[in-house]
Design a protein around this motif. Structure first.
Motif, PDB file in Angstrom:
ATOM      1  N   ALA A 154      -7.971 -21.643  -8.885  1.00  0.00           N
ATOM      2  CA  ALA A 154      -7.379 -22.628  -9.798  1.00  0.00           C
ATOM      3  C   ALA A 154      -7.592 -22.263 -11.260  1.00  0.00           C
ATOM      4  O   ALA A 154      -6.669 -22.415 -12.075  1.00  0.00           O
ATOM      5  N   SER A 155      -8.779 -21.777 -11.616  1.00  0.00           N
ATOM      6  CA  SER A 155      -9.097 -21.596 -13.037  1.00  0.00           C
ATOM      7  C   SER A 155      -8.271 -20.494 -13.686  1.00  0.00           C
ATOM      8  O   SER A 155      -7.754 -20.674 -14.804  1.00  0.00           O
ATOM      9  N   ILE A 156      -8.125 -19.360 -13.024  1.00  0.00           N
ATOM     10  CA  ILE A 156      -7.400 -18.246 -13.640  1.00  0.00           C
ATOM     11  C   ILE A 156      -5.895 -18.519 -13.713  1.00  0.00           C
ATOM     12  O   ILE A 156      -5.292 -18.370 -14.782  1.00  0.00           O
ATOM     13  N   PRO A 157      -5.224 -18.953 -12.617  1.00  0.00           N
ATOM     14  CA  PRO A 157      -3.788 -19.260 -12.735  1.00  0.00           C
ATOM     15  C   PRO A 157      -3.498 -20.393 -13.725  1.00  0.00           C
ATOM     16  O   PRO A 157      -2.521 -20.320 -14.483  1.00  0.00           O
ATOM     17  N   SER A 158      -4.326 -21.454 -13.724  1.00  0.00           N
ATOM     18  CA  SER A 158      -4.069 -22.552 -14.659  1.00  0.00           C
ATOM     19  C   SER A 158      -4.246 -22.094 -16.101  1.00  0.00           C
ATOM     20  O   SER A 158      -3.488 -22.492 -16.996  1.00  0.00           O
ATOM     21  N   GLY A 159      -5.248 -21.232 -16.348  1.00  0.00           N
ATOM     22  CA  GLY A 159      -5.438 -20.693 -17.691  1.00  0.00           C
ATOM     23  C   GLY A 159      -4.256 -19.856 -18.140  1.00  0.00           C
ATOM     24  O   GLY A 159      -3.805 -19.961 -19.293  1.00  0.00           O
ATOM     25  N   ASN A 160      -3.738 -19.031 -17.238  1.00  0.00           N
ATOM     26  CA  ASN A 160      -2.562 -18.218 -17.574  1.00  0.00           C
ATOM     27  C   ASN A 160      -1.337 -19.100 -17.840  1.00  0.00           C
ATOM     28  O   ASN A 160      -0.523 -18.799 -18.713  1.00  0.00           O
ATOM     29  N   TYR A 181     -18.035 -26.254  10.463  1.00  0.00           N
ATOM     30  CA  TYR A 181     -18.104 -25.636   9.137  1.00  0.00           C
ATOM     31  C   TYR A 181     -16.706 -25.482   8.537  1.00  0.00           C
ATOM     32  O   TYR A 181     -16.541 -25.552   7.314  1.00  0.00           O
ATOM     33  N   LEU A 182     -15.680 -25.309   9.392  1.00  0.00           N
ATOM     34  CA  LEU A 182     -14.309 -25.212   8.897  1.00  0.00           C
ATOM     35  C   LEU A 182     -13.925 -26.469   8.121  1.00  0.00           C
ATOM     36  O   LEU A 182     -13.330 -26.395   7.045  1.00  0.00           O
ATOM     37  N   ARG A 183     -14.290 -27.613   8.673  1.00  0.00           N
ATOM     38  CA  ARG A 183     -13.972 -28.876   8.022  1.00  0.00           C
ATOM     39  C   ARG A 183     -14.730 -29.009   6.693  1.00  0.00           C
ATOM     40  O   ARG A 183     -14.175 -29.452   5.678  1.00  0.00           O
ATOM     41  N   VAL A 184     -16.000 -28.598   6.708  1.00  0.00           N
ATOM     42  CA  VAL A 184     -16.792 -28.621   5.477  1.00  0.00           C
ATOM     43  C   VAL A 184     -16.203 -27.656   4.455  1.00  0.00           C
ATOM     44  O   VAL A 184     -16.085 -27.976   3.267  1.00  0.00           O
ATOM     45  N   GLY A 185     -15.825 -26.471   4.922  1.00  0.00           N
ATOM     46  CA  GLY A 185     -15.279 -25.465   4.030  1.00  0.00           C
ATOM     47  C   GLY A 185     -13.996 -25.911   3.353  1.00  0.00           C
ATOM     48  O   GLY A 185     -13.771 -25.627   2.168  1.00  0.00           O
ATOM     49  N   ILE A 186     -13.136 -26.612   4.090  1.00  0.00           N
ATOM     50  CA  ILE A 186     -11.897 -27.125   3.492  1.00  0.00           C
ATOM     51  C   ILE A 186     -12.224 -28.119   2.380  1.00  0.00           C
ATOM     52  O   ILE A 186     -11.631 -28.089   1.296  1.00  0.00           O
ATOM     53  N   GLY A 187     -13.180 -29.008   2.651  1.00  0.00           N
ATOM     54  CA  GLY A 187     -13.589 -29.968   1.629  1.00  0.00           C
ATOM     55  C   GLY A 187     -14.135 -29.280   0.388  1.00  0.00           C
ATOM     56  O   GLY A 187     -13.819 -29.674  -0.743  1.00  0.00           O
ATOM     57  N   MET A 188     -14.961 -28.240   0.599  1.00  0.00           N
ATOM     58  CA  MET A 188     -15.516 -27.510  -0.542  1.00  0.00           C
ATOM     59  C   MET A 188     -14.426 -26.785  -1.320  1.00  0.00           C
ATOM     60  O   MET A 188     -14.451 -26.739  -2.560  1.00  0.00           O
ATOM     61  N   TYR A 189     -13.461 -26.188  -0.603  1.00  0.00           N
ATOM     62  CA  TYR A 189     -12.382 -25.464  -1.285  1.00  0.00           C
ATOM     63  C   TYR A 189     -11.567 -26.417  -2.159  1.00  0.00           C
ATOM     64  O   TYR A 189     -11.265 -26.111  -3.324  1.00  0.00           O
ATOM     65  N   VAL A 190     -11.219 -27.577  -1.624  1.00  0.00           N
ATOM     66  CA  VAL A 190     -10.438 -28.548  -2.383  1.00  0.00           C
ATOM     67  C   VAL A 190     -11.230 -29.018  -3.605  1.00  0.00           C
ATOM     68  O   VAL A 190     -10.679 -29.158  -4.705  1.00  0.00           O
ATOM     69  N   LEU A 191     -12.534 -29.247  -3.417  1.00  0.00           N
ATOM     70  CA  LEU A 191     -13.374 -29.660  -4.541  1.00  0.00           C
ATOM     71  C   LEU A 191     -13.411 -28.578  -5.617  1.00  0.00           C
ATOM     72  O   LEU A 191     -13.254 -28.862  -6.816  1.00  0.00           O
ATOM     73  N   GLY A 192     -13.622 -27.322  -5.212  1.00  0.00           N
ATOM     74  CA  GLY A 192     -13.643 -26.222  -6.166  1.00  0.00           C
ATOM     75  C   GLY A 192     -12.314 -26.058  -6.883  1.00  0.00           C
ATOM     76  O   GLY A 192     -12.277 -25.787  -8.088  1.00  0.00           O
ATOM     77  N   PHE A 193     -11.225 -26.243  -6.152  1.00  0.00           N
ATOM     78  CA  PHE A 193      -9.895 -26.122  -6.758  1.00  0.00           C
ATOM     79  C   PHE A 193      -9.713 -27.194  -7.831  1.00  0.00           C
ATOM     80  O   PHE A 193      -9.219 -26.914  -8.926  1.00  0.00           O
ATOM     81  N   GLY A 194     -10.104 -28.419  -7.507  1.00  0.00           N
ATOM     82  CA  GLY A 194      -9.976 -29.503  -8.484  1.00  0.00           C
ATOM     83  C   GLY A 194     -10.812 -29.265  -9.725  1.00  0.00           C
ATOM     84  O   GLY A 194     -10.351 -29.489 -10.861  1.00  0.00           O
ATOM     85  N   LEU A 195     -12.050 -28.797  -9.536  1.00  0.00           N
ATOM     86  CA  LEU A 195     -12.910 -28.521 -10.687  1.00  0.00           C
ATOM     87  C   LEU A 195     -12.376 -27.358 -11.511  1.00  0.00           C
ATOM     88  O   LEU A 195     -12.442 -27.360 -12.744  1.00  0.00           O
ATOM     89  N   GLY A 196     -11.847 -26.352 -10.844  1.00  0.00           N
ATOM     90  CA  GLY A 196     -11.344 -25.172 -11.535  1.00  0.00           C
ATOM     91  C   GLY A 196     -10.161 -25.455 -12.433  1.00  0.00           C
ATOM     92  O   GLY A 196      -9.932 -24.741 -13.413  1.00  0.00           O
ATOM     93  N   LEU A 197      -9.398 -26.500 -12.118  1.00  0.00           N
ATOM     94  CA  LEU A 197      -8.224 -26.817 -12.935  1.00  0.00           C
ATOM     95  C   LEU A 197      -8.586 -27.278 -14.336  1.00  0.00           C
ATOM     96  O   LEU A 197      -7.791 -27.134 -15.267  1.00  0.00           O
ATOM     97  N   THR A 198      -9.783 -27.849 -14.487  1.00  0.00           N
ATOM     98  CA  THR A 198     -10.071 -28.489 -15.775  1.00  0.00           C
ATOM     99  C   THR A 198     -11.440 -28.198 -16.364  1.00  0.00           C
ATOM    100  O   THR A 198     -11.697 -28.571 -17.504  1.00  0.00           O
ATOM    101  N   MET A 199     -12.335 -27.522 -15.631  1.00  0.00           N
ATOM    102  CA  MET A 199     -13.717 -27.385 -16.080  1.00  0.00           C
ATOM    103  C   MET A 199     -13.815 -26.742 -17.464  1.00  0.00           C
ATOM    104  O   MET A 199     -14.506 -27.239 -18.348  1.00  0.00           O
ATOM    105  N   GLN A 200     -13.101 -25.632 -17.675  1.00  0.00           N
ATOM    106  CA  GLN A 200     -13.142 -24.967 -18.979  1.00  0.00           C
ATOM    107  C   GLN A 200     -12.025 -25.438 -19.904  1.00  0.00           C
ATOM    108  O   GLN A 200     -12.088 -25.235 -21.119  1.00  0.00           O
ATOM    109  N   LEU A 201     -11.012 -26.094 -19.338  1.00  0.00           N
ATOM    110  CA  LEU A 201      -9.885 -26.535 -20.143  1.00  0.00           C
ATOM    111  C   LEU A 201     -10.283 -27.611 -21.150  1.00  0.00           C
ATOM    112  O   LEU A 201      -9.711 -27.704 -22.240  1.00  0.00           O
ATOM    113  N   LEU A 202     -11.273 -28.434 -20.811  1.00  0.00           N
ATOM    114  CA  LEU A 202     -11.725 -29.468 -21.735  1.00  0.00           C
ATOM    115  C   LEU A 202     -12.238 -28.863 -23.040  1.00  0.00           C
ATOM    116  O   LEU A 202     -12.010 -29.409 -24.124  1.00  0.00           O
ATOM    117  N   THR A 203     -12.926 -27.729 -22.928  1.00  0.00           N
ATOM    118  CA  THR A 203     -13.409 -27.043 -24.131  1.00  0.00           C
ATOM    119  C   THR A 203     -12.244 -26.588 -24.997  1.00  0.00           C
ATOM    120  O   THR A 203     -12.261 -26.732 -26.226  1.00  0.00           O
TER     121      THR A 203
END
Length: 512
Positions: free
Chosen positions: A323-329, A364-386
């Motif tokens: 999420a972070s690199i494509p959104s930044g581009n 673990y597959l179910r946990v992994g999907i949850g973690m991926y979605v969480l990471g994707f959401g954070l990646g969209l905006t974590m550095q963008l606020l700065t």
């Protein structure tokens, strides 16, 4: 509009930026790695130093010092230049790291962690501020994505390295490992980080700095120490909270009258600056809360070792990267950014809902999907606020504005960790009492040690793990209202045009 030469930006070419970025990312990696590498080995470190009862202070000392020091580093770098102050932060961090490795009792370790935290408070904010100096906002998104990737890499390597070093060469190397990395950062920044800086007449606001440190220390001691240990309504706890709020009010009054304030209050007249920082703080509450308690699920409920749980976090890092690199581009290409914070809060809310459905038998597959979605959401905006904040202020305030974003996010993280920790402890006691009865839940089960839990005989072990799963379910649900507040705040962010290389910088820090 004529640009004052003392505050004119020094934008660089893409090739020059990549070289500078290498030195900055090395310094950032030091701070990011320290946030994850120490936690894995902390029980062993405190046990060997005979200070298990002071375990929380090893974390609190670093958190307290780094958060309080962050705005000071930003302001001083605006006055004296970015490279010199960034290198001073690295040196302070390295001295603290080396001394931590030589600590021979828990009190020494706590003191040296505070020194390390003072340096760590400048590493992240000053690296991002330097990027603001050399890259125009319109092009900054693509590089912010790389910065976000540093966090992801450190969050995976940290627990793995921490567990391996504690089990092998010794926990001291967790701190000594910082020294060669820091030396590389010093060498690289000395060679490539040549930024012109025009000195201007100024007076340092020492009174404001003192009240800021005192206010932050009181509030953080309430959230990270007094509240969890003594109770949120205890006399000592409330004294720290009320004292912190009073000191903060005095700090604001001082800053309004100071000739060279540590945190110019005029910046808050800018709605983009104030709303984005409020969003960062609220988002930090839910973000840090989720990131801290997902590994707890992996270790307690799924039975992973600390090292394996670090590797188990790879889906979250993959989501952050994707999420972070494509959104930044995209931001660099189009100049549009407002959609990403809005989408980010919605995706993070979905991730928390998904994680709240996990139980003791989840795959673990179910946990992994949850973690991926969480990471994707954070990646969209974590550095963008700065980026949003940097684009809205005058270049002369770049350091203090950037450090303010980190400051409020850290405050939110500290508050979120304390709140969700309190929820976990409260609900865990309830679920244990319901499933085991009052006698075993009292003091015969050590719920602070994953290995001790998994060594319990059946059916007690299964019931304790079920109680943890149910409690973590409620922790993730508790984070949802904060994400809801963050979503509302995103709707009020104005989308200002991103400055390019030829765009004049606003002459003031008030509303553009």
């Amino acid at each position: 509009m004529t640009q004052n030469p003392s505050t004119a930006p020094t934008y660089r070419t893409h090739r020059q930026i990549l070289v500078i970025l290498g030195g900055l990312m090395t310094g950032m990696f030091l701070a990011a790695l320290d946030q994850s590498i120490v936690g894995t080995a902390l029980p062993r470190i405190t046990s060997e130093l005979h200070g298990l009862n002071k375990l929380s202070w090893v974390v609190t000392a670093y958190l307290l010092a780094s958060t309080a020091a962050t705005p000071l580093w930003g302001k001083i770098s605006d006055l004296y230049g970015r490279r010199l102050i960034f290198q001073a932060a690295i040196i302070t961090f390295l001295i603290g790291s080396a001394l931590c490795g030589f600590a021979r009792n828990i009190d020494e370790l706590i003191a040296f962690r505070a020194l390390q935290g003072i340096g760590g408070g400048g590493l992240m904010a000053l690296a991002l501020a330097t990027i603001g100096d050399v890259v125009p906002p319109r092009e900054r998104g693509r590089y912010m994505g790389y910065m976000g990737a540093v966090f992801g890499t450190a969050s995976v390597l940290g627990p793995v390295l921490g567990g391996w070093l504690a089990d092998g060469p010794g926990w001291e190397w967790i701190f000594w490992l910082n020294v060669p990395i820091g030396i590389v950062a010093l060498v690289v920044t000395s060679i490539v980080l040549k930024l012109p800086h025009v000195r201007r007449e100024h007076t340092i606001d020492w009174l404001g700095a003192g009240f800021l440190v005192a206010a932050v220390s009181s509030v953080l001691l309430y959230t990270a120490w007094a509240g969890p240990d003594h109770g949120w309504a205890d006399g000592l706890s409330l004294s720290l909270l009320i004292g912190g709020l009073v000191l903060a009010a005095i700090f604001v009054l001082i800053e309004r009258r100071a000739a060279e304030p540590i945190l110019p209050m005029d910046l808050f007249n800018n709605s983009v600056f104030s709303i984005t920082n409020a969003l960062g703080m609220v988002f930090g509450i839910s973000m840090f809360g989720a990131i801290i308690f997902v590994p707890l699920y992996l270790q307690i409920v799924m039975g992973m070792s600390p090292t394996r749980s670090g590797l188990g976090m790879v889906p979250m890092v993959a989501g952050l990267f994707s999420a972070s690199i494509p959104s930044g581009n995209y931001v660099t290409k189009t100049g549009r950014y407002r959609m990403f914070p809005i989408a980010s809060t919605i995706i993070v809310a979905c991730a928390l809902l998904l994680l709240s459905t996990l139980d003791a038998d989840s795959s673990y597959l179910r946990v992994g999907i949850g973690m991926y979605v969480l990471g994707f959401g954070l990646g969209l905006t974590m550095q963008l606020l700065t980026l949003i904040v940097q684009n809205s202020v005058d270049v002369r305030h770049m350091g203090v504005a950037t450090s303010t974003v980190t400051f409020f996010r850290n405050l939110g993280g500290a508050f979120g960790t304390a709140v969700f920790g309190a929820v976990l402890n409260s609900r865990l006691s309830h679920h244990l009492e319901v499933s085991l009865g009052s006698a075993p839940a009292g003091g015969s089960i050590n719920t602070n040690n994953a290995a001790a839990i998994h060594n319990l005989p059946e059916p007690v072990r299964g019931k304790v793990i079920d109680a943890f799963a149910s409690s973590l379910h409620e922790v993730f649900l508790t984070a949802l209202p904060f994400v809801g507040v963050a979503f509302i705040l995103t709707l009020f962010i104005k989308e200002l045009p991103l400055r390019s290389r030829n765009t004049p910088v606003p002459a003031t820090a008030t509303e553009p």
